[in-house]
Design an enzyme around this catalytic site. Structure first.
Site, PDB file in Angstrom:
ATOM      1  N   PHE A 152     107.395  61.278 -49.405  1.00 12.02           N
ATOM      2  CA  PHE A 152     106.724  61.216 -50.703  1.00 12.02           C
ATOM      3  C   PHE A 152     105.306  60.676 -50.533  1.00 12.02           C
ATOM      4  O   PHE A 152     104.809  59.926 -51.358  1.00 12.02           O
ATOM      5  CB  PHE A 152     107.531  60.346 -51.679  1.00 12.02           C
ATOM      6  CG  PHE A 152     108.926  60.845 -51.910  1.00 12.02           C
ATOM      7  CD1 PHE A 152     109.152  61.957 -52.715  1.00 12.02           C
ATOM      8  CD2 PHE A 152     110.009  60.238 -51.303  1.00 12.02           C
ATOM      9  CE1 PHE A 152     110.435  62.440 -52.922  1.00 12.02           C
ATOM     10  CE2 PHE A 152     111.306  60.716 -51.500  1.00 12.02           C
ATOM     11  CZ  PHE A 152     111.514  61.822 -52.314  1.00 12.02           C
ATOM     12  N   CYS A 260     100.699  70.804 -51.459  1.00 15.12           N
ATOM     13  CA  CYS A 260     102.067  70.445 -51.879  1.00 15.12           C
ATOM     14  C   CYS A 260     102.435  71.029 -53.239  1.00 15.12           C
ATOM     15  O   CYS A 260     103.257  71.931 -53.319  1.00 15.12           O
ATOM     16  CB  CYS A 260     102.225  68.939 -51.868  1.00 15.12           C
ATOM     17  SG  CYS A 260     101.916  68.244 -50.247  1.00 15.12           S
TER      18      CYS A 260
HETATM   19  C1  UGA Z   1     101.990  65.047 -53.609  1.00 14.07           C
HETATM   20  C2  UGA Z   1     102.977  63.995 -54.129  1.00 14.07           C
HETATM   21  O1  UGA Z   1     102.321  63.109 -55.025  1.00 14.07           O
HETATM   22  C3  UGA Z   1     103.599  63.219 -52.973  1.00 14.07           C
HETATM   23  O2  UGA Z   1     104.578  62.320 -53.470  1.00 14.07           O
HETATM   24  C4  UGA Z   1     104.250  64.204 -52.001  1.00 14.07           C
HETATM   25  O3  UGA Z   1     104.791  63.545 -50.880  1.00 14.07           O
HETATM   26  C5  UGA Z   1     103.203  65.197 -51.522  1.00 14.07           C
HETATM   27  O4  UGA Z   1     102.647  65.893 -52.667  1.00 14.07           O
HETATM   28  C6  UGA Z   1     103.882  66.176 -50.589  1.00 14.07           C
HETATM   29  O5  UGA Z   1     104.764  66.905 -51.031  1.00 14.07           O
HETATM   30  O6  UGA Z   1     103.604  66.140 -49.384  1.00 14.07           O
HETATM   31  P1  UGA Z   1      99.420  64.995 -52.839  1.00 14.07           P
HETATM   32  O7  UGA Z   1      99.485  66.473 -52.997  1.00 14.07           O
HETATM   33  O8  UGA Z   1      98.877  64.420 -51.581  1.00 14.07           O
HETATM   34  O9  UGA Z   1     100.908  64.359 -53.001  1.00 14.07           O
HETATM   35  O10 UGA Z   1      98.524  64.389 -53.992  1.00 14.07           O
HETATM   36  P2  UGA Z   1      98.712  63.917 -55.499  1.00 14.07           P
HETATM   37  O11 UGA Z   1      98.074  62.596 -55.655  1.00 14.07           O
HETATM   38  O12 UGA Z   1     100.104  64.027 -55.948  1.00 14.07           O
HETATM   39  O13 UGA Z   1      97.808  64.983 -56.297  1.00 14.07           O
HETATM   40  C7  UGA Z   1      98.119  66.369 -56.320  1.00 14.07           C
HETATM   41  C8  UGA Z   1      97.145  67.111 -57.191  1.00 14.07           C
HETATM   42  O14 UGA Z   1      97.331  66.767 -58.561  1.00 14.07           O
HETATM   43  C9  UGA Z   1      95.666  66.815 -56.910  1.00 14.07           C
HETATM   44  O15 UGA Z   1      94.939  68.017 -56.935  1.00 14.07           O
HETATM   45  C10 UGA Z   1      95.232  65.914 -58.046  1.00 14.07           C
HETATM   46  O16 UGA Z   1      93.865  66.034 -58.350  1.00 14.07           O
HETATM   47  C11 UGA Z   1      96.085  66.464 -59.174  1.00 14.07           C
HETATM   48  N1  UGA Z   1      96.320  65.482 -60.254  1.00 14.07           N
HETATM   49  C12 UGA Z   1      97.036  64.359 -60.026  1.00 14.07           C
HETATM   50  C13 UGA Z   1      95.823  65.736 -61.529  1.00 14.07           C
HETATM   51  O17 UGA Z   1      95.167  66.777 -61.786  1.00 14.07           O
HETATM   52  N2  UGA Z   1      96.072  64.850 -62.534  1.00 14.07           N
HETATM   53  C14 UGA Z   1      96.784  63.704 -62.323  1.00 14.07           C
HETATM   54  O18 UGA Z   1      96.982  62.946 -63.293  1.00 14.07           O
HETATM   55  C15 UGA Z   1      97.273  63.451 -61.036  1.00 14.07           C
END
Ligand code: UGA
Length: 433
Positions: A152, A260
């Site tokens: 995660f 992801c």
């Molecule tokens: C995500 C999950 O959060 C991790 O728990 C998981 O382990 C990982 O995928 C995986 O499967 O390897 P990650 O993709 O690194 O992690 O990043 P996040 O922080 O979750 O953000 C994902 C996307 O959502 C980004 O583009 C971010 O800008 C966007 N986001 C996030 C939003 O647009 N709004 C938000 O409120 C939060």
């Protein structure tokens, strides 16, 4: 404990390094000789805060090794983590060929009991396939157990996430493997969910899909706010204080990217379909996510009347801050579309420009946000790096051709930015002129 990690990509590298930091002997294996050679010279293939220091430290005290020799690493270890890639196939399903190859290689090399752990994100029932492959190629007829232990980790805070997890999920049918995994994770103070392999596999896909849907939900609300003249930031705050909802992952913007959420959500839709369930909710989340990028380009077009021949400064290329990863990043779709429509792009990102250069061509890559702003008809905020929240707006204003900021991440307060003399367009909030 002695651990082998198959696959020194983002997940394997962070996982292996952190287990070494916890006192284990870890060997990370990859088929990419160049990557292994670089790691053996302390050159990181990815930017991840805190990782380089830990790799350096644990290599020095000989708890962390990098090699291409999978066979020896397997023989020497009791626990083997499968951290190879599961890239999307054209139809959206996960390509499991690397997992399958790793399972075979493990089976052929093992000469004593092994715990084989799926760490990569895989479809439910992959554990059964891994076990079957190992049984089929198990030359020495050794005992083994399969465990699903999904990761995660978020890019940009992966080391912290490993060391301070909200929970650890361990799916296994074996008491022996359960005890070994429990001991392995004992230095971390986090609740451990023990379950069967299939439930553990689904926990990973369900968690990522839920978070993706949460983002799409707030983006849908942002669109409603724009139409109604409300402010999505206040709405998210008001919703988020409800403990059942929570404020995190309610940041409206240009949607989720990265390697992801988009691919895992697509894969989960396919998995559900194969099992006989039409996951309409997740399909809608994916659609809304795609639409957010398109509607951002529309906003730019509307503000500039026509983007053809205009110079557009872009701040941020990575899919999120604190990473150099641009895979499935909104920046890629948005820039490509603007270029197709005839805009000239100047871009700056603190870490992702090297990776962007390989994909995004005909861009003027700049050395600072101020360079990217020079002579721009509009300045776009695509990634919410801290650096962009602290800009010297006076300097930006004197650099641009037209003081127009179009913010895909809502990093500024519209009233403050107005005081600096900018027109400002953001997501789910009023435009200011
Ligand atoms: C995500 C999950 O959060 C991790 O728990 C998981 O382990 C990982 O995928 C995986 O499967 O390897 P990650 O993709 O690194 O992690 O990043 P996040 O922080 O979750 O953000 C994902 C996307 O959502 C980004 O583009 C971010 O800008 C966007 N986001 C996030 C939003 O647009 N709004 C938000 O409120 C939060």
């Amino acid at each position: 404990m002695k651990i082998a990690v198959a696959g020194a990509g983002y997940v394997g590298l962070v996982t292996g390094t952190c287990f070494a930091e916890l006192g284990n002997d870890v060997t990370c294996v990859d088929i990419d000789e160049e990557k292994i050679a670089k790691l053996n010279n302390n050159i990181m293939p990815i930017y991840e805060p805190g990782l380089e220091e830990l790799v350096f430290k644990n290599r020095k005290n000989k708890r962390l090794k990098f090699t291409t020799d999978l066979k020896s690493a397997i023989k020497d270890s009791e626990i083997i983590f499968i951290c190879v890639g599961t890239p999307p196939k054209e139809n959206g399903e996960a390509d499991l060929s690397y997992v399958e190859n790793a399972a075979r290689a493990i089976a052929e090399a093992m000469d004593s009991y092994k715990v084989v752990v799926e760490k990569s994100t895989v479809p439910v029932k992959t554990g059964d396939k891994v076990a079957e492959s190992i049984r089929n190629y198990n030359r020495h007829k050794c005992d083994f157990d399969v465990v699903s232990n999904p990761e995660f980790l978020r890019e940009g805070s992966a080391v912290h996430d490993f060391m301070s997890p909200d929970r650890i999920v361990i799916g296994t049918e074996s008491e022996k493997a359960r005890q070994i995994m429990k001991e392995l994770y004992s230095p971390l103070k986090a609740p451990i969910i023990f379950t069967d392999i299939k439930s553990a596999e689904i926990i990973k896909h369900a968690s990522n899909s839920f978070l993706a849907a949460k983002i799409s939900f707030i983006n849908a609300i942002a669109n409603i706010c724009e139409l109604a003249g409300a402010d999505v930031e206040r709405v998210a705050e008001g919703m988020g204080l409800d403990k059942r909802i929570g404020r995190s992952f309610l940041n409206a913007g240009i949607g989720y990217g990265g390697f992801c959420f988009p691919k895992d959500a697509e894969a989960f839709i396919r998995i559900s379909e194969k099992l006989g369930y039409d996951f309409k909710l997740l399909k809608a989340a994916q659609e809304i996510n795609k639409d957010q990028r398109k509607s951002f380009v529309k906003k730019i077009n509307k503000a500039l009347l026509d983007v053809k021949g205009r110079t557009i400064g872009v701040l941020g290329l990575s899919f999120k801050p604190n990473t150099d990863d641009i895979r499935f990043a909104p920046s890629v779709d948005i820039i490509m579309e603007l270029q197709k429509e005839g805009a000239k792009i100047k871009a700056y990102d603190p870490k992702a420009m090297d990776k962007a250069r390989q994909i995004l061509k005909n861009i003027e890559y700049c050395n600072s946000p101020y360079d990217a702003a020079k002579n721009a008809d509009a300045l776009l905020i695509i990634t919410e790096w801290d650096e962009f929240k602290q800009l010297d707006l006076k300097r930006i204003k004197s650099a641009v051709k037209r003081p127009l900021i179009i913010d895909g991440r809502n990093i500024y307060n519209p009233d403050d930015i107005k005081k600096h003399g900018f027109s400002y367009i953001s997501i789910g909030r009023k435009d200011v002129d």
